[in-house]
Design an enzyme around this catalytic site. Structure first.
Site, mmCIF file in Angstrom:
data_model
loop_
_atom_site.group_PDB
_atom_site.id
_atom_site.type_symbol
_atom_site.label_atom_id
_atom_site.label_comp_id
_atom_site.label_asym_id
_atom_site.label_seq_id
_atom_site.Cartn_x
_atom_site.Cartn_y
_atom_site.Cartn_z
ATOM 1 N N TYR A 106 0.834 -1.208 0.000
ATOM 2 C CA TYR A 106 0.000 0.000 0.000
ATOM 3 C C TYR A 106 0.868 1.257 0.000
ATOM 4 C CZ TYR A 106 -3.367 3.390 1.992
ATOM 5 O OH TYR A 106 -4.161 4.486 2.246
ATOM 6 N N LYS A 111 0.988 4.087 -2.921
ATOM 7 C CA LYS A 111 0.604 5.463 -2.611
ATOM 8 C C LYS A 111 1.753 6.444 -2.846
ATOM 9 C CE LYS A 111 -3.708 5.053 -1.411
ATOM 10 N NZ LYS A 111 -4.760 5.584 -2.309
#
Length: 306
Positions: free
Chosen positions: A171, A175
């Site tokens: 993640y 991001k």
């Protein structure tokens, strides 16, 4: 906020719940026509068979707004294209793309499977690129045809992407890439009148409340009537403004949003340096690197690091 997007057409991905839902409602309240995109997936990306996007559309329509649902997978090439098609066919144009869709597969890197990595990067990073690419193609064509739009893209990064987060390597990496994609796209698309910005929100969502008891307690709504800093609705005013015609001079920036606080974050920048004017000998670099690091700002600590 009311009226600043009157008549504009907005696509919001991952718009059925949490922050995305608040974006959709806030854009509608500001006068926009909204394409509510959501596939009704679970927190880990698995299919649930639910259609929560239809509930958001119904809520917007009941309040006097205009909205339609789109259930496409944003990381599927043709699915991403369908967002633009839906906006144009239903409302005649597209002005704003808000990339918000995503899910979690949290594990330490040493325990992470190939699919844990691939699936998260696919939805977050490819899902941002695919939708942005098709929207930009539409806006470029409009510009070349002599009908340029005041086009806006708002991407969703994360504090995990800016600073790192233990147990969220997939993640965080996705991001971080989204933050850089934002800067890249802003530079490439400026000539067509397209602005591209990103937010790194901190709010109470399915993702944050599922991240353990400590995080859930931190994110809980106050029971004393005080300002709820973790309410996801706090994030949307900035996004609605970034989608408006009035934000045309702001592009390539990443904003952190939490409660009533908005801050702008700087990306990678050169800091302290030493230049010998010749090739370094590895044996002499110890004190040189120590001096450079001693002059440079200390890095923000990785979330969850000890």
């Amino acid at each position: 906020m009311s009226g600043i997007n009157e008549g504009r057409v907005v696509v919001v991905t991952g718009a059925a719940r949490g922050i995305g839902r608040e974006h959709a409602l806030a854009f509608a309240a500001s006068g926009a026509k909204v394409v509510v995109n959501d596939i009704g997936a679970g927190l880990d990306g698995s299919a649930t068979g639910e259609s929560p996007g239809e509930q958001v559309v119904a809520e917007i329509v009941a309040s006097g707004g205009e909205a339609v649902v789109n259930g496409a997978d944003v990381a599927d090439w043709e699915g991403a294209r369908s967002l633009v098609t839906t906006a144009v066919e239903e409302f005649g144009a597209l002005d704003v793309l808000v990339n918000n869709a995503g899910f979690l597969r949290d594990k330490m890197l040493v325990s992470m499977s190939e699919s844990d990595w691939d699936d998260v990067v696919r939805v977050h990073l490819k899902g941002h690129f695919a939708t942005l690419r098709h929207a930009a193609e539409y806006w470029r064509a409009q510009s070349k045809a002599g009908s340029p739009r005041q086009a806006r893209v708002v991407n969703t990064s994360s504090g995990a992407g800016l600073y790192g987060s233990v147990g969220q390597g997939n993640y965080a990496a996705a991001k971080a890439a989204i933050a850089e994609l934002t800067i890249q796209a802003a530079a490439e698309m400026k000539g067509y009148g397209i602005t591209v910005n990103a937010i790194a929100p901190s709010a109470r969502t399915r993702m944050t409340t599922s991240a353990g008891d400590a995080m859930a307690a931190q994110m809980a709504a106050p029971d004393d009537g005080s300002f709820d800093t973790m309410d996801p609705a706090n994030v949307s005013p900035l996004v609605v403004w970034l989608g408006s015609p009035g934000s045309g001079d702001v592009t390539g920036r990443v904003f952190e949003v939490e409660g009533g606080r908005i801050s702008v974050t700087d990306g990678w920048q050169r800091s302290a340096a030493r230049d010998k004017g010749a090739r370094w000998d590895p044996a002499e670099l110890g004190p040189v690197v120590a001096d450079i690091l001693g002059e440079a700002p200390a890095p923000f600590p990785v979330y969850g690091a000890r």
